[in-house]
Enzyme design. Structure first.
Site: not given
Lengths: 75, 639
Positions: B306-308, B311, B512
């Site tokens: 996960f890209d924090k 998300t 990202d």
């Protein structure tokens, strides 16, 4: 001097296609035609997507071809 | 020949067959019965013969040709009952398949039906009603209650609640006010909007979704390629067998039967029909899955990165504290906001927002703006050099950090904030703390993912390590990496990948994108309106909602399961048919009947996916997942 080819894309809506083997038939006939760069049958949306050189072939001719193989073109 | 005409012929042939049945039951003489049957054969066979002829004339091989040969053969050897049954069943089968296929494909059709037809625009002070595709950029479009929004654009005036189900799959109306983005295909629930058209016609997000889904449905699954290869051998193989059988046994009836079962119908349609139904279900729920192979990969996943920001957290960071060293809070905020006013960065926007909330007037415009990727920005604000950014940038500028400043910053970070340093050319003059809130459902989703067989959950962020760990540990992540630059994220993703690991990267799709592109399955979330993200990701979650990730995962498993059922069924049917024909238990008519029934069966099985709901009952899902996690792991070991 050779003129630069003008590639156009056309999409035809057919009646619901039920057998995937029909796709091969339609693609086969279209790809044999002069001026057709790429013909692809979208089986699941019952559409044909054709990229063609508008100097060599018209979209009416392509439509005629599809109908000639036995698949009525709706739009 | 049009479908309608073929249907009429089919009905007529059906009536003739009934008549033949009556004459058989009432023991009329044989010649009357035969006459009925021959007429029925010719009638029902006509569309097939015509197609076969048309294709043959263009030197194309077709299944119709095989059926035609079989029927003519049957007529010659006097098997009128069988010839009539074969032609009728062939037509009737295609008819039923068409009907049920439409159901399997209904999701995408229902989506297409949501396309806006007309638009009301304001041109030269006049209201005009025009076709939706005739709206041009910068037109002022007026939308009233009950109408569909015909374009993508920004609200110029008015307010309304809007149903964006066509885009996000969520039917809860969202409130739209001035400056909000609205999307083509959404329906105005109540209110009134004037919208400036930004994207029109084929450029709208809605049109792109349709286009992507159409393409995705054709994207072949590995299973499908295997079946097509099988079919490519199967059909000619059966034909050769048919000839061989005739040469050896001289049994015309037997070799004709082979021709009828040579069509690989259920075989070739079994995989695509499941994929289509699955992709359709996804699309209606605001999830774009780009093709069969992506579907298969999704079902195999056992790790998610996960890209924090955006998300796991809301992606809407807000200022939590302001500390000036040698100047007041407001002075610091004003300066920072003026510098960040042009910034696209979410932290920068949080600062500007806070200044606006406090009613500060941003007067000075920054010049000589330099964006230091992953660090911050450097600007010239009314003659003074200003750096705003993270620690990395401080070190790069070789600025000395005083103890007091360091202490304060660390304290803020330990509390889960991101400390944004504001410096002049000599020292740190202030720190603005910003925090992003964790999504309400994030924890629940993570737990669900674990139950779904995701064994490794990784969180990446550009934020400081303190914040990263606070958020990551709270959510139960297995690995946490903070202070990453955008390019580091892609590297981390690559480092996580390896033997037996099927990894997805979930991000907001903007900064990202490289990381998303390097994963086995790249997933972009909440991207309605951002074209690049929609194009690069393998799976697109249109809504800004983590539930959709679980939906996509469960749906992919259900779809792959469905596809496998269909595949085994189709291959099994073929084996049974072959055995049946060889042992003379299957004749022309029953061969055709079994064949058509098997095609119908796989379609009907796939239709179940159209209505598939992953969240209907959690209990059920929990029981199921144990079964699922086993094959998933097995796959890992194999590759």
């Amino acid at each position: 001097m050779k003129t630069i080819k003008e590639i156009k894309t056309v999409k035809f809506q057919l009646e619901t296609l039920t057998c995937p083997s029909c796709s091969q038939k339609i693609e086969g006939v279209l790809n044999k035609e002069q001026g057709v760069e790429e013909a692809k049958v979208l089986f699941n949306s019952s559409k044909v997507k054709i990229q063609y050189d508008s100097d060599e072939v018209t979209s009416d001719r392509l439509k005629e071809l599809i109908e000639k193989v036995g698949y009525p073109v709706l739009s | 020949m049009k479908a309608k005409e073929i249907n009429r012929i089919m009905y007529a042939a059906g009536i003739l067959l009934l008549a033949a049945l009556m004459s058989y039951l009432f023991n009329w003489n044989q010649s009357v019965l035969n006459r009925f049957l021959i007429i029925a054969t010719l009638l029902a066979g006509y569309p097939t013969f015509l197609k076969a002829w048309k294709a043959a004339r263009l030197k194309m091989f077709s299944i119709d040709l095989l059926v035609t040969i079989a029927v003519i053969g049957a007529l010659i050897i006097g098997e009128y009952m069988e010839s009539a049954a074969v032609t009728f069943l062939f037509l009737f089968g295609a008819f039923l398949e068409g009907r049920s296929l439409e159901k399997a494909r209904a999701s995408i059709k229902s989506l297409m039906d949501m396309a806006p037809q007309e638009a009301t625009v304001l041109r030269n002070g006049k209201r005009l009603v025009i076709k939706a595709e005739d709206v041009v950029e910068n037109d002022m479009v007026i939308i009233q209650t009950g109408q569909k929004i015909p374009i993508d654009g920004r609200v110029a005036s008015g307010n309304a609640s809007v149903n964006e189900a066509a885009i996000t799959g969520e039917s809860v109306p969202i409130s739209k006010v001035v400056d909000d983005q609205v999307f083509s295909g959404s329906i105005l629930d109540s209110g009134y909007l004037e919208v400036i058209a930004e994207k029109v016609g084929e450029e709208t997000t809605f049109s792109k979704i349709i286009e992507l889904v159409e393409e995705a449905q054709e994207g072949k699954a590995k299973t499908q390629r295997f079946l097509e290869k099988f079919a490519a051998i199967y059909t000619p193989g059966i034909m050769v067998l048919s000839v061989l059988v005739w040469i050896i046994t001289r049994d015309v009836h037997l070799s004709l039967t082979f021709l009828v079962i040579a069509c690989p119908g259920a075989l070739v349609i079994s995989a695509p029909v499941s994929i289509v139904a699955g992709i359709g279900n996804a699309a209606r729920n605001g999830i774009l899955i780009k093709g069969g192979e992506v579907m298969e990969n999704l079902a195999k996943l056992n790790a998610i990165v996960f890209d924090k920001t955006g998300t796991l957290t809301n992606g809407k960071p807000a200022v939590t504290a302001i500390k000036g060293f040698g100047l007041s809070e407001n002075e610091l905020l004003l300066m920072a906001a003026e510098a960040e006013v042009i910034s696209e960065h979410h932290l920068g926007r949080a600062i500007v927002k806070e200044a606006e909330r406090k009613g500060l007037n941003l007067l000075n415009k920054p010049t000589e703006v330099t964006v230091l990727k992953g660090r911050g920005i450097e600007v010239n604000l009314s003659g003074k050099l200003l750096y705003i950014g993270n620690r990395k940038g401080l070190f790069q500028n070789k600025l000395h950090i005083e103890k007091e400043v360091e202490f304060y910053a660390t304290e803020q970070e330990k509390a889960g904030n991101t400390a944004v340093f504001i410096t002049n050319d000599k020292k740190v003059i202030g720190i603005i703390s910003i925090a992003d809130t964790i999504r309400e459902k994030a924890k629940e989703t993570i737990a669900q993912l674990k139950r779904e067989g995701i064994e490794h959950l990784v969180m990446l962020t550009g934020d400081n390590n303190h914040t990263a760990h606070i958020v990551g540990e709270q959510l139960g992540m297995d690995s946490i990496y903070g202070e990453l630059l955008p390019e580091d994220k892609a590297q981390k993703v690559k480092a996580c990948m390896g033997k037996g690991i099927h990894l997805a990267m979930l991000g907001d799709g903007v900064n990202d994108a490289p990381a998303i592109a390097s994963a086995d399955v790249g997933i972009a979330m909440g991207v309605a309106g951002t074209d690049i993200a929609m194009e690069t990701a393998d799976v697109v979650l249109m809504a800004d909602n983590l539930d959709k990730l679980v939906h996509a995962l469960k749906l992919s498993k259900a779809t792959v399961r469905n596809m496998k059922q269909n595949m085994f069924f189709a291959v099994g049917t073929v084996a049974l048919l072959l055995a049946g024909v060889l042992t003379k238990n299957v004749n022309l008519a029953s061969g055709m009947l079994i064949h058509e029934l098997s095609v119908l069966f796989v379609i009907l099985n796939a239709i179940r996916l159209v209505k598939y709901k992953p969240f209907r009952s959690n209990k059920h899902a929990t029981v199921k997942k144990h079964k699922n996690s086993l094959p998933a792991r097995k796959v890992c070991v194999e590759c």
